[in-house]
Design a protein around this motif. Structure first.
Motif, PDB file in Angstrom:
ATOM      1  N   SER A 169       9.122  22.902  -1.970  1.00 20.23           N
ATOM      2  CA  SER A 169       8.449  24.186  -2.169  1.00 20.23           C
ATOM      3  C   SER A 169       9.055  24.955  -3.330  1.00 20.23           C
ATOM      4  N   ARG A 170      10.385  24.903  -3.486  1.00 24.81           N
ATOM      5  CA  ARG A 170      11.019  25.609  -4.590  1.00 24.81           C
ATOM      6  C   ARG A 170      10.586  25.021  -5.919  1.00 24.81           C
ATOM      7  N   LEU A 171      10.463  23.693  -5.967  1.00 28.90           N
ATOM      8  CA  LEU A 171      10.010  23.031  -7.184  1.00 28.90           C
ATOM      9  C   LEU A 171       8.598  23.436  -7.527  1.00 28.90           C
ATOM     10  N   GLN A 188       1.343  19.318  -4.692  1.00 30.73           N
ATOM     11  CA  GLN A 188       1.982  18.232  -5.424  1.00 30.73           C
ATOM     12  C   GLN A 188       0.922  17.298  -6.021  1.00 30.73           C
ATOM     13  N   CYS A 189      -0.141  17.020  -5.263  1.00 31.58           N
ATOM     14  CA  CYS A 189      -1.242  16.203  -5.779  1.00 31.58           C
ATOM     15  C   CYS A 189      -1.900  16.878  -6.983  1.00 31.58           C
ATOM     16  N   LYS A 196      -0.535  19.010  -8.998  1.00 28.57           N
ATOM     17  CA  LYS A 196       0.405  18.959 -10.112  1.00 28.57           C
ATOM     18  C   LYS A 196       0.346  17.609 -10.814  1.00 28.57           C
ATOM     19  N   GLN A 197       0.257  16.529 -10.035  1.00 28.35           N
ATOM     20  CA  GLN A 197       0.187  15.194 -10.624  1.00 28.35           C
ATOM     21  C   GLN A 197      -1.097  15.009 -11.432  1.00 28.35           C
ATOM     22  N   LEU A 198      -2.217  15.541 -10.904  1.00 29.25           N
ATOM     23  CA  LEU A 198      -3.497  15.393 -11.593  1.00 29.25           C
ATOM     24  C   LEU A 198      -3.554  16.174 -12.889  1.00 29.25           C
ATOM     25  N   THR A 199      -2.869  17.302 -12.937  1.00 28.56           N
ATOM     26  CA  THR A 199      -2.967  18.206 -14.091  1.00 28.56           C
ATOM     27  C   THR A 199      -1.658  18.300 -14.867  1.00 28.56           C
ATOM     28  N   LYS A 200      -0.828  17.272 -14.790  1.00 26.93           N
ATOM     29  CA  LYS A 200       0.494  17.351 -15.431  1.00 26.93           C
ATOM     30  C   LYS A 200       0.409  17.437 -16.943  1.00 26.93           C
ATOM     31  N   ASP A 201      -0.743  17.064 -17.536  1.00 25.17           N
ATOM     32  CA  ASP A 201      -0.914  17.162 -18.984  1.00 25.17           C
ATOM     33  C   ASP A 201      -1.535  18.483 -19.401  1.00 25.17           C
ATOM     34  N   ARG A 202      -1.744  19.373 -18.440  1.00 20.29           N
ATOM     35  CA  ARG A 202      -2.365  20.673 -18.757  1.00 20.29           C
ATOM     36  C   ARG A 202      -1.415  21.525 -19.588  1.00 20.29           C
ATOM     37  N   PRO A 203      -1.878  22.065 -20.742  1.00 21.45           N
ATOM     38  CA  PRO A 203      -1.030  22.955 -21.535  1.00 21.45           C
ATOM     39  C   PRO A 203      -0.624  24.179 -20.731  1.00 21.45           C
ATOM     40  N   GLU A 204       0.637  24.580 -20.823  1.00 26.75           N
ATOM     41  CA  GLU A 204       1.139  25.700 -20.036  1.00 26.75           C
ATOM     42  C   GLU A 204       0.548  27.034 -20.464  1.00 26.75           C
ATOM     43  N   ASP A 205       0.026  27.105 -21.707  1.00 27.70           N
ATOM     44  CA  ASP A 205      -0.504  28.381 -22.189  1.00 27.70           C
ATOM     45  C   ASP A 205      -2.018  28.477 -22.033  1.00 27.70           C
ATOM     46  N   VAL A 206      -2.638  27.512 -21.321  1.00 28.35           N
ATOM     47  CA  VAL A 206      -4.069  27.568 -21.077  1.00 28.35           C
ATOM     48  C   VAL A 206      -4.295  27.639 -19.577  1.00 28.35           C
ATOM     49  N   LYS A 207      -4.936  28.701 -19.123  1.00 25.98           N
ATOM     50  CA  LYS A 207      -5.017  28.962 -17.694  1.00 25.98           C
ATOM     51  C   LYS A 207      -5.979  28.024 -16.978  1.00 25.98           C
TER      52      LYS A 207
END
Length: 226
Positions: free
Chosen positions: A2-4, A137-138, A140-151
């Motif tokens: 959860s902290r992660l 967590q699922c 996060k895995q699916l969207t791990k390539d999502r740019p951090e500055d695009v909502k």
């Protein structure tokens, strides 16, 4: 875990929960922080995470009851027809299976039918808290390539479902409206059937469509009226 997860989402993540799900699930999501939670009726699944992941959650008693009343394979079919990745989460401990009318072999056969026949991943969890953590967590895995500055970035999928030329034109027209992307455009057409019904729908009807919150509906109606 959860902290992660709490430190992993730099922008509010929108979670749409089917209004038939217990209130305690929304409370478990709120514990994670940085989430925008909506409750409304979903056409398929129980949880929609930012339009990128659709999840069907079943406790072991509900799983067994859905077999008896015929809901299970109807729900699996809806999930398999979804335009976004889906999974089934089976929540509960092994001892709960012993409290049902089904043998271990029968349960295993049904799980194999869903995972192999409908190509739906199945994940086991022990309780609501773990279920929420696994969903995030699922996602996060699916969207791990999502740019951090695009909502509301949407990762392109490698395989897209083909539509007729007319259907593609309808989707393209809708997805250019404010707050409406490809997923919401398809959901609108699935809910109303044609463009005329979409454009003449009341705000209360539009808010029942998965992923359409109150603000999005207000902007959409404003544009349609003008």
């Amino acid at each position: 875990m959860s902290r992660l997860l709490k430190s992993s989402f730099y922008f509010p993540l929108q979670v749409t929960i089917d209004d038939r799900e217990p209130a305690l699930m929304a409370e478990e999501f709120r514990k994670m922080g940085n989430l925008i939670i909506h409750r409304q009726r979903l056409l398929a699944g129980d949880y929609l995470l930012d339009g990128d992941l659709l999840v069907e959650r079943k406790t072991i008693p509900d799983f067994c009851q859905s077999i008896k009343d015929g809901r299970l394979f109807q729900q699996a079919k809806k999930l398999s027809n979804s335009s976004v990745p889906t999974c089934l989460i089976l929540e509960g401990k092994s001892r709960h299976f012993r409290e049902t009318d089904f043998s271990r072999q029968a349960i295993q056969g049904l799980l194999l039918s869903i995972s192999l026949g409908f190509r739906i991943p199945i994940v086991r969890t022990k309780n609501p808290g773990e279920t929420v953590r696994v969903m995030l967590q699922c996602f996060k895995q699916l969207t791990k390539d999502r740019p951090e500055d695009v909502k509301f970035y949407r990762r392109p999928t490698s395989v897209k479902k083909k539509h007729s030329p007319l259907q593609s034109q309808k989707i393209q027209l809708l997805e250019n409206l404010p707050g409406i992307g490809p997923y919401k455009a398809k959901s609108l057409l699935l809910e109303f059937g044609n463009l005329q019904r979409v454009f003449t729908a009341e705000d209360t009807e539009l808010q029942k469509v998965p992923g359409l919150g109150k603000k999005t509906v207000e902007r959409l109606i404003e544009v349609l009226k003008k």
